[in-house]
Design a protein around this motif. Structure first.
Motif, mmCIF file in Angstrom:
data_model
loop_
_atom_site.group_PDB
_atom_site.id
_atom_site.type_symbol
_atom_site.label_atom_id
_atom_site.label_comp_id
_atom_site.label_asym_id
_atom_site.label_seq_id
_atom_site.Cartn_x
_atom_site.Cartn_y
_atom_site.Cartn_z
ATOM 1 N N SER A 1 30.003 35.224 40.957
ATOM 2 C CA SER A 1 31.319 35.990 41.470
ATOM 3 C C SER A 1 31.929 35.256 42.655
ATOM 4 O O SER A 1 33.025 34.977 43.027
ATOM 5 C CB SER A 1 31.029 37.384 41.723
ATOM 6 N N MET A 2 31.027 34.877 43.631
ATOM 7 C CA MET A 2 31.319 34.166 44.792
ATOM 8 C C MET A 2 31.912 32.904 44.596
ATOM 9 O O MET A 2 32.771 32.515 45.204
ATOM 10 C CB MET A 2 30.143 34.060 45.991
ATOM 11 N N GLN B 1 33.739 32.194 41.919
ATOM 12 C CA GLN B 1 35.147 32.570 41.110
ATOM 13 C C GLN B 1 36.185 33.229 41.978
ATOM 14 O O GLN B 1 37.134 33.088 41.656
ATOM 15 C CB GLN B 1 34.737 33.293 39.884
ATOM 16 N N ILE B 2 35.478 33.964 42.977
ATOM 17 C CA ILE B 2 36.466 34.794 43.691
ATOM 18 C C ILE B 2 37.572 33.794 44.475
ATOM 19 O O ILE B 2 38.786 34.315 44.312
ATOM 20 C CB ILE B 2 35.672 35.737 44.767
ATOM 21 N N LEU C 1 40.320 33.565 41.880
ATOM 22 C CA LEU C 1 40.905 34.772 41.480
ATOM 23 C C LEU C 1 41.992 35.439 42.633
ATOM 24 O O LEU C 1 42.582 35.860 42.432
ATOM 25 C CB LEU C 1 39.893 35.749 41.084
ATOM 26 N N THR C 2 41.413 34.981 44.046
ATOM 27 C CA THR C 2 41.877 35.689 45.079
ATOM 28 C C THR C 2 42.983 34.660 45.586
ATOM 29 O O THR C 2 43.831 34.802 46.932
ATOM 30 C CB THR C 2 41.121 36.080 46.156
ATOM 31 N N GLU D 1 42.366 31.734 47.363
ATOM 32 C CA GLU D 1 42.160 31.641 48.769
ATOM 33 C C GLU D 1 42.854 30.529 49.480
ATOM 34 O O GLU D 1 42.989 30.739 50.581
ATOM 35 C CB GLU D 1 40.465 31.499 48.813
ATOM 36 N N TRP E 1 49.528 38.691 50.421
ATOM 37 C CA TRP E 1 48.437 37.811 49.786
ATOM 38 C C TRP E 1 47.595 38.884 48.927
ATOM 39 O O TRP E 1 47.134 38.432 47.440
ATOM 40 C CB TRP E 1 47.451 37.485 50.884
ATOM 41 N N VAL F 1 46.486 38.734 44.546
ATOM 42 C CA VAL F 1 45.047 38.738 43.984
ATOM 43 C C VAL F 1 45.028 39.157 42.317
ATOM 44 O O VAL F 1 45.815 40.148 42.265
ATOM 45 C CB VAL F 1 44.100 39.590 44.786
ATOM 46 N N ASN F 2 44.229 38.621 41.694
ATOM 47 C CA ASN F 2 44.115 38.850 40.210
ATOM 48 C C ASN F 2 43.188 40.111 40.029
ATOM 49 O O ASN F 2 42.051 39.970 40.230
ATOM 50 C CB ASN F 2 43.645 37.662 39.377
ATOM 51 N N LEU F 3 43.853 41.211 39.923
ATOM 52 C CA LEU F 3 43.187 42.449 39.875
ATOM 53 C C LEU F 3 42.924 42.968 38.423
ATOM 54 O O LEU F 3 42.577 44.201 38.075
ATOM 55 C CB LEU F 3 43.864 43.573 40.496
ATOM 56 N N GLN F 4 42.817 42.079 37.587
ATOM 57 C CA GLN F 4 42.511 42.311 36.072
ATOM 58 C C GLN F 4 43.547 43.488 35.522
ATOM 59 O O GLN F 4 42.834 44.433 35.025
ATOM 60 C CB GLN F 4 41.017 42.888 35.980
ATOM 61 N N TYR G 1 35.532 46.524 39.244
ATOM 62 C CA TYR G 1 36.582 46.254 38.073
ATOM 63 C C TYR G 1 37.916 45.587 38.538
ATOM 64 O O TYR G 1 38.560 44.647 37.949
ATOM 65 C CB TYR G 1 37.118 47.423 37.359
ATOM 66 N N PHE G 2 38.534 46.258 39.595
ATOM 67 C CA PHE G 2 40.038 45.908 39.873
ATOM 68 C C PHE G 2 40.049 45.388 41.201
ATOM 69 O O PHE G 2 41.038 45.747 42.165
ATOM 70 C CB PHE G 2 40.776 47.248 39.662
ATOM 71 N N GLY H 1 39.586 41.987 42.234
ATOM 72 C CA GLY H 1 39.714 40.645 42.353
ATOM 73 C C GLY H 1 38.355 39.643 42.021
ATOM 74 O O GLY H 1 38.291 38.670 42.548
ATOM 75 N N PRO I 1 35.464 38.728 38.867
ATOM 76 C CA PRO I 1 35.518 38.038 37.663
ATOM 77 C C PRO I 1 35.776 39.265 36.657
ATOM 78 O O PRO I 1 35.001 40.355 36.820
ATOM 79 C CB PRO I 1 34.364 37.224 37.420
ATOM 80 N N ARG I 2 36.210 39.084 35.290
ATOM 81 C CA ARG I 2 36.571 40.061 34.266
ATOM 82 C C ARG I 2 35.292 40.516 33.693
ATOM 83 O O ARG I 2 35.165 41.626 33.314
ATOM 84 C CB ARG I 2 37.418 39.256 33.254
ATOM 85 N N TYR I 3 33.986 39.731 33.790
ATOM 86 C CA TYR I 3 32.930 40.475 33.148
ATOM 87 C C TYR I 3 32.343 41.625 33.815
ATOM 88 O O TYR I 3 31.673 42.241 33.073
ATOM 89 C CB TYR I 3 31.763 39.297 32.932
#
Ligand code: HEM
Ligand code: HEM
Ligand SMILES: [Fe+2]
Lengths: 324, 457
Positions: free
Chosen positions: A106-107, A109-110, A113-114, A116, A200, A204-207, B241-242, B244, B246-248
């Motif tokens: 996650s660290m 990919q963040i 996704l955000t 940065e 900002w 961020v991509n919040l799914q 989940y929401f 920021g 990853p989707r998994y």
């Protein structure tokens, strides 16, 4: 049995003794009380005859005796304590390791996704202001926080920067008589930082959060959405629309403005916008700082609505107050 | 009570109840603000009241856990507490730090991250304080003659709770990373290590109150805490989940958090089965009532109501609404508030030597507070579901929706008043016991009255 010699039992033994006068309740060895290795082990039951040693049956709630072997046999058939311990340690180790691995990923990919790369110095300062004032104590951000005030993840995209800057200078002025927000004495720079931070966050991509309301389309009569006239100027869209609606779209704090051209002349509108409090002291509408050119722009737009037929559909909500 | 130093537990319990009362006061301040009476706003705005409400909750629960540890560990380890003076110093300093923190919140001094609002310098004092506690309990356990599973599980829970506090102190500029590690504290506490503490205390109470053999109870304790970690660690994903990440996490968090109720279900079945097995023969029946009530309400509040909004497809709409507050109240109440109140109900007669078990006041306290909390949860559920439908599904404006649900908060406040009455009765019951005394010392396993005859019921 330590105390039975004297004919009296200690309190603890009393607690463990058989219920007087009761016959064994359960003689089925599988359902009998599996006791004996622990606290009561080795003590004898004060009611001889009620215990079937051979099968280890302690049928009437007696906590006194059951040989270690019998106990282990009985409880061990399903799952032993050491197996249970293994389950605990193994499960924890396995899933703990998986969690750490996913954390590392996650660290990794963040940052993407955000975005940065857009996390500039003002954004970082904005975050500290956000924390120093515990904004999360009323609002949610990414859906986290308190439920007293609106979700702010996409507030910049929703309201626009000028509105937020104006609002932060005096929150109560924008929503008089509503739920109150603390009036912070932010400097212009701090407000800029906060807006940078919130902008900002909005990127961020919040799914997929916050979700597009699935029923919104069903609730809006199609006719109302076609507001006519010239396109609304930016200042109208960012500030006025927060409280007023045209064609059913916009806020509900003030009255709808579709037909304001029938009620007020161009001059009246200009004076009103310049300082509503002067015309009608105590009105809910605040003084909004604008250039004369911006005021002209707004009034031009509102007058242009005269060219479109009034929407046929009912107004969506009753306004809180009319300015007549 | 077998050991002199167990008496220290009393002061932790008394402090916990004082802090609980204060927590409720701030709850009412927020409740009234929500129905339009926010007269205190200039001095105690909503965010102050909220930070105080939730921080007091955490501090009084920790205080209760520490009290429980000071009562249980000497008895399990079969020796006096190593440094009694340290326990006193530690309680006093914990209270001082707590009061300073709460004072700061009234002056806009904090670190505004939900549940972790304590200003940074005070964080370090909390760390030192908890280390002192762990050292004291740990050395007592280490030097003791007996190392029971119950005491080890309890100690592990407390130790890991302290360790997990550290990631929450990480300072980063990225809000997503900040949130990510904040959940290591908040989630891995309540849905991880605190369950160890709860399980340890519950196991101890069941051993004492039902008389079922330790080996049986401790075996099931392992299974339950095993289930907790099996589901709860990766279950952290239901907060990822929401924000920021990853989707998994949507499916990992969804699957594993959906397994979390199993641990609570296990706890409820375990408690009921053990009390059936052992029979309700112990005279301190109110303590058993609280213990069983705790296991059941924890399942309802955490297991069932947690499950209700943990799947991503539901959580997408309920995330950050009053539905969360609904679950938060009943879960904290059932799992952690009730286990502390159960422990107090059990220990109090032993500490003070007054056998006020099973009095009418004690029973009224149990039922009133539980019915009150259930009604509060109901009111928040109605408000929350309405909010989700109007705001999240139809897309109405936040404040317009809040106006619509205001009336449910009137109901909420009435329920809260009932709940508060229950807590007041509990405190009256507590006070009627008087102070702890050495006269209550007894070598007997159980301090039962000499003339006690088990009632066959
Ligand atoms: C005793 C155990 C538990 C306690 C004390 C507890 C308490 C809480 C609290 C206070 C929150 C709000 C956190 C925040 O927004 O900062 C929360 C959120 C949440 N809890 Fe629990 N909980 C427990 C167990 C569970 C379980 C077992 C589940 C799942 C089955 C669960 C599912 C959730 C979910 C999905 C959220 C996020 C809600 C949202 O998106 O806004 N909880 N919990
Ligand atoms: C007199 C009783 C109480 C009242 C009136 C009350 C009221 C409130 C209110 C109004 C909120 C804020 C919700 C929001 O953000 O809008 C809140 C939050 C909270 N309260 Fe209470 N409360 C009471 C008792 C309790 C008790 C006994 C507990 C725990 C056992 C508790 C645990 C919490 C938690 C964990 C939150 C945070 C919830 C979240 O963030 O999702 N409260 N309370
Ligand atoms: Fe969680």
């Amino acid at each position: 049995m330590s105390a039975s010699a004297s004919g009296r039992f200690t309190q603890a033994e009393r607690f463990r003794q058989c219920k007087p006068g009761r016959l064994p309740l359960r003689t089925n060895p599988r359902r009998a009380l599996p006791v004996g290795t622990g606290e009561g082990a080795g003590k004898e039951c004060p009611r001889p005859g009620s215990i079937d040693r051979g099968q280890g049956v302690v049928g009437h709630g007696c906590q006194a005796v059951l040989s270690d072997e019998t106990f282990k046999q009985r409880e061990g058939t399903m799952l032993s304590k050491s197996q249970a311990r293994l389950f605990f340690l193994g499960g924890t180790g396995l899933f703990g390791a998986a969690f750490l691995a996913l954390t590392v990923d996650s660290m990794r990919q963040i940052p993407a996704l955000t975005h940065e790369d857009r996390l500039t110095e003002p954004v970082a300062r904005g975050k500290r202001i956000w924390e120093d004032n515990n904004c999360m104590g009323c609002h949610t951000l990414f859906g986290e926080g308190a439920y007293y005030a609106p979700e702010l993840t996409q507030v910049v995209q929703r309201r626009g920067k000028p509105w937020i800057a104006m609002f932060l200078r005096d929150p109560e002025k924008m929503f008089p008589g509503e739920r109150r927000m603390v009036k912070y004495d932010f400097t212009q720079e701090q407000i800029g930082d906060l807006i940078a931070f919130l902008e900002w966050c909005g990127g961020v991509n919040l799914q997929g959060f916050p979700p597009e309301p699935p029923l919104r389309a069903l609730m809006r009569p199609a006719a109302v959405t076609s507001a006519g006239g010239t396109p609304a100027p930016e200042i109208y869209q960012t500030i006025c629309a927060a409280c007023h609606s045209v064609g059913g779209a916009g806020g509900v704090v003030g009255p709808a403005l579709d037909e304001v051209h029938r009620r007020k002349t161009r001059e009246e509108m200009l004076v009103w916008i310049e300082d509503p409090q002067k015309i009608k002291p105590g009105t809910a509408m605040p003084l909004i700082e604008m250039t004369p050119a911006q005021r002209e722009e707004i009034v031009d737009y509102l007058l242009s609505l005269a060219a479109t037929p009034a929407p046929a559909a009912p107004k969506p909500q009753t306004p809180a107050e009319t300015y007549e | 009570m077998k050991y002199r130093t167990q008496k220290i537990a009393y002061w932790f319990f008394a402090s916990a109840l004082v802090l609980l009362s204060l927590q409720l006061v701030y709850g009412f301040i927020m409740g009234f603000a929500r129905v339009g009476y926010d007269t205190l706003h200039p001095w105690i705005p909503f965010n102050t009241a909220r930070a105080v409400h939730t921080n007091l909750l955490v501090v009084w629960l920790l205080c209760g856990f520490m009290g429980a540890a000071h009562f249980i560990i000497p008895e399990e380890a079969e020796r006096e507490l190593e440094w009694p003076w340290l326990a006193h110093a530690q309680l006093i300093s914990l209270l001082v730090v707590g009061v300073i923190a709460i004072g700061c919140y009234h002056f806009n001094i904090w670190e505004g991250r939900k549940f972790l609002e304590i200003p940074r310098p005070l964080d370090w004092l909390v760390v030192v304080n908890v280390l002192a506690f762990l050292a004291n309990i740990g050395v007592t356990l280490w030097r003791g003659t007996r190392h029971t599973t119950t005491s080890l599980v309890l100690y592990m829970g407390l130790l890991f709770a302290a360790l997990l506090y550290l990631p929450g102190m990480l300072q980063v500029d990225n809000q997503t990373v900040d949130s990510f590690y904040r959940w290591w504290v908040v989630h891995l506490w309540v849905e991880g290590v605190w369950e160890l503490i709860m399980g340890g205390i519950l196991a101890y109470l069941l051993i004492k109150l039902t008389g079922v053999d330790r080996e049986v109870i401790e075996k099931w304790l392992y299974i339950i805490v095993g289930l907790t970690f099996l589901s709860g660690i990766l279950g952290t994903g239901h907060h990822y989940y929401f924000i920021g990440t990853p989707r998994y996490w949507l499916w990992i968090g969804g699957i594993f958090s959906a397994l979390e109720p199993l641990a609570f279900l296990g706890m409820a079945i375990f408690a009921i089965a053990m009390s059936k097995k052992g029979g309700r023969r112990h005279p301190n029946r109110i303590a058993l009532t609280w213990s069983l009530g705790c296991a059941v309400m924890a399942f309802v509040g955490a297991g069932f109501l947690g499950m209700a909004h943990t799947l991503p497809s539901v959580n997408r709409f309920t995330h950050g609404t009053l539905v969360t507050a609904m679950h938060g109240h009943m879960a904290f109440w059932g799992a952690y508030a009730m286990i502390v109140l159960a422990m107090i109900a059990y220990a109090l007669p032993l500490l003070t030597g007054r056998r006020l078990w099973d009095t009418p006041i004690a029973n009224w306290a149990f039922w009133t507070s539980n019915i009150g909390m259930t009604a509060m949860t109901g009111a928040l559920a109605v408000a929350g579901i309405t909010q989700v439908n109007l705001e999240r599904r139809i897309g109405l404006d936040f404040l317009a929706v809040q106006k619509e649900i205001e009336m449910h908060f009137v109901g909420f406040l009435l329920a809260a008043a009932l709940f508060t009455l229950g807590i007041a009765l509990y405190i009256v019951h507590f006070c009627r016991h008087g102070l702890p005394t050495d006269e209550a010392l007894s070598r007997a396993e159980e301090d039962l009255p000499a003339d006690w005859v088990p009632v066959a019921k």
